[in-house]
Design a protein around this motif. Structure first.
Motif, mmCIF file in Angstrom:
data_model
loop_
_atom_site.group_PDB
_atom_site.id
_atom_site.type_symbol
_atom_site.label_atom_id
_atom_site.label_comp_id
_atom_site.label_asym_id
_atom_site.label_seq_id
_atom_site.Cartn_x
_atom_site.Cartn_y
_atom_site.Cartn_z
ATOM 1 N N ALA A 37 89.412 36.163 62.956
ATOM 2 C CA ALA A 37 88.440 37.298 63.211
ATOM 3 C C ALA A 37 86.880 36.858 62.691
ATOM 4 O O ALA A 37 86.606 36.390 61.802
ATOM 5 C CB ALA A 37 88.760 38.299 62.667
ATOM 6 N N GLY A 38 85.992 37.285 63.606
ATOM 7 C CA GLY A 38 84.702 37.276 63.409
ATOM 8 C C GLY A 38 84.211 35.946 63.605
ATOM 9 O O GLY A 38 82.804 35.630 63.365
ATOM 10 N N ARG A 218 86.934 39.121 67.957
ATOM 11 C CA ARG A 218 86.903 40.602 67.395
ATOM 12 C C ARG A 218 87.230 40.634 65.990
ATOM 13 O O ARG A 218 88.208 39.855 65.568
ATOM 14 C CB ARG A 218 87.598 41.631 68.050
ATOM 15 C CG ARG A 218 87.089 41.975 69.556
ATOM 16 C CD ARG A 218 87.765 43.103 69.984
ATOM 17 N NE ARG A 218 87.289 43.211 71.229
ATOM 18 C CZ ARG A 218 86.216 44.181 71.929
ATOM 19 N NH1 ARG A 218 85.640 44.598 70.904
ATOM 20 N NH2 ARG A 218 86.005 44.183 73.217
ATOM 21 N N ASN A 219 86.635 41.313 64.838
ATOM 22 C CA ASN A 219 87.053 41.648 63.894
ATOM 23 C C ASN A 219 88.428 42.294 63.810
ATOM 24 O O ASN A 219 88.803 43.006 64.824
ATOM 25 C CB ASN A 219 86.042 42.578 62.871
ATOM 26 C CG ASN A 219 84.792 41.489 62.458
ATOM 27 O OD1 ASN A 219 84.878 40.264 62.334
ATOM 28 N ND2 ASN A 219 83.665 42.376 62.886
ATOM 29 N N HIS A 220 89.147 42.474 62.687
ATOM 30 C CA HIS A 220 90.177 43.176 62.597
ATOM 31 C C HIS A 220 90.330 44.704 63.123
ATOM 32 O O HIS A 220 91.194 45.159 63.677
ATOM 33 C CB HIS A 220 91.061 43.060 61.255
ATOM 34 C CG HIS A 220 91.444 41.724 60.977
ATOM 35 N ND1 HIS A 220 92.655 40.894 61.716
ATOM 36 C CD2 HIS A 220 91.059 40.792 60.232
ATOM 37 C CE1 HIS A 220 92.610 39.711 61.179
ATOM 38 N NE2 HIS A 220 91.833 39.499 60.223
ATOM 39 N N SER A 223 85.560 45.726 65.664
ATOM 40 C CA SER A 223 84.338 45.530 65.682
ATOM 41 C C SER A 223 83.852 44.046 66.106
ATOM 42 O O SER A 223 84.746 43.360 65.997
ATOM 43 C CB SER A 223 83.555 45.885 64.373
ATOM 44 O OG SER A 223 83.782 45.209 63.283
ATOM 45 N N SER A 225 81.208 40.846 65.082
ATOM 46 C CA SER A 225 80.251 40.292 64.234
ATOM 47 C C SER A 225 78.846 40.365 64.812
ATOM 48 O O SER A 225 78.682 39.614 65.545
ATOM 49 C CB SER A 225 80.757 38.962 63.690
ATOM 50 O OG SER A 225 79.671 38.265 63.107
#
Length: 244
Positions: A37-38, A218-220, A223, A225
């Motif tokens: 993620a990110g 995507r972040n968990h 959102s 980064s």
């Protein structure tokens, strides 16, 4: 860093945008259980315009001295040739013991390589490529090993006894085994006969493939980064956002 004129290029020119937007497959690979993620991934989608992966091999591989051009197995290196910036990535042998392991995974899933979010991507354009290096990318005694093997040239231009990318599939110490197991499946190899000389491996660039996308995971929490997005937006690519 500027590339010398001897640096290989793929046999398919990366100047057109026929490959733009093609995505590699997510999921488990030899190097891990999945993407993080990110993070940013530089991709060469599969299939890359329907072109066989063999068309992107450097044949014969181009051996390099990592110390001379100041590259290490960690991270990526940005290299410039004829005004175009390319990404050089060292494929780790702890996950991909031989270049053929990476090549066969790329055939099935495309190329997807994580790059640090702090990388300056302002020079990366649809003309840029991913250059893949492996510590077993070339065989110093290629002619002797090739002559003793049942090597098949992937481009059909080399014969036994010549240096060739086909040596990526010539694997020592396999006994009677003719297939190697990868996370994504198996592939056929050519075992070296007992009388053959041991390959003397040296680092080399074994594949040069056009960049098709710069992908952000995507972040968990769903959102994106901001640092990763800012990095990709400095390039010549629109960010592609995908879920983990």
């Amino acid at each position: 860093m500027t590339l010398s004129k001897r640096t290989p290029t793929s046999s398919v020119p990366p100047s057109a945008i026929w490959h733009a937007g093609m995505l590699a497959k997510g999921g488990a690979r030899q190097c891990g259980s999945g993407r993080t993620a990110g993070s940013i991934y530089v991709e060469a989608g599969q299939p890359c315009g329907g072109i066989p992966v063999e068309q992107f091999l450097t044949d014969a591989p181009w051996s390099v001295d990592p110390d001379q051009i100041h590259i290490t197995p960690m991270g990526v290196t940005l290299l410039e040739k004829d005004g175009v910036t390319h990404i050089l990535d060292w494929v780790g042998s702890e996950h991909y013991e031989y270049p053929a392991d990476f090549i066969e995974e790329a055939r099935r899933m495309g190329v997807s390589r994580k790059i640090p979010v702090g990388t300056n991507l302002s020079g990366i354009t649809p003309q840029s490529t991913i250059m893949l290096l492996h510590k077993r990318g070339s065989v110093r005694n290629a002619r002797a090993v090739s002559a003793a093997s049942s090597m098949l040239c992937p481009s059909g231009q080399h014969k036994r006894g010549e240096d060739c990318a086909g040596l990526h599939w010539v694997i020592p110490g396999q006994g009677g085994t003719t297939r190697r197991q990868l996370t994504c499946g198996t592939y056929e190899v050519t075992p070296l006969p007992p009388h053959a000389p041991d390959p003397e491996y040296v680092p080399a660039i074994f594949m040069v493939i056009p960049i098709s996308a710069l992908t952000i995971i995507r972040n968990h929490d769903g959102s994106i980064s901001a640092q990763a997005q800012n990095a990709v937006e400095r390039s010549g690519f629109m960010p592609v956002i995908v879920d983990l």
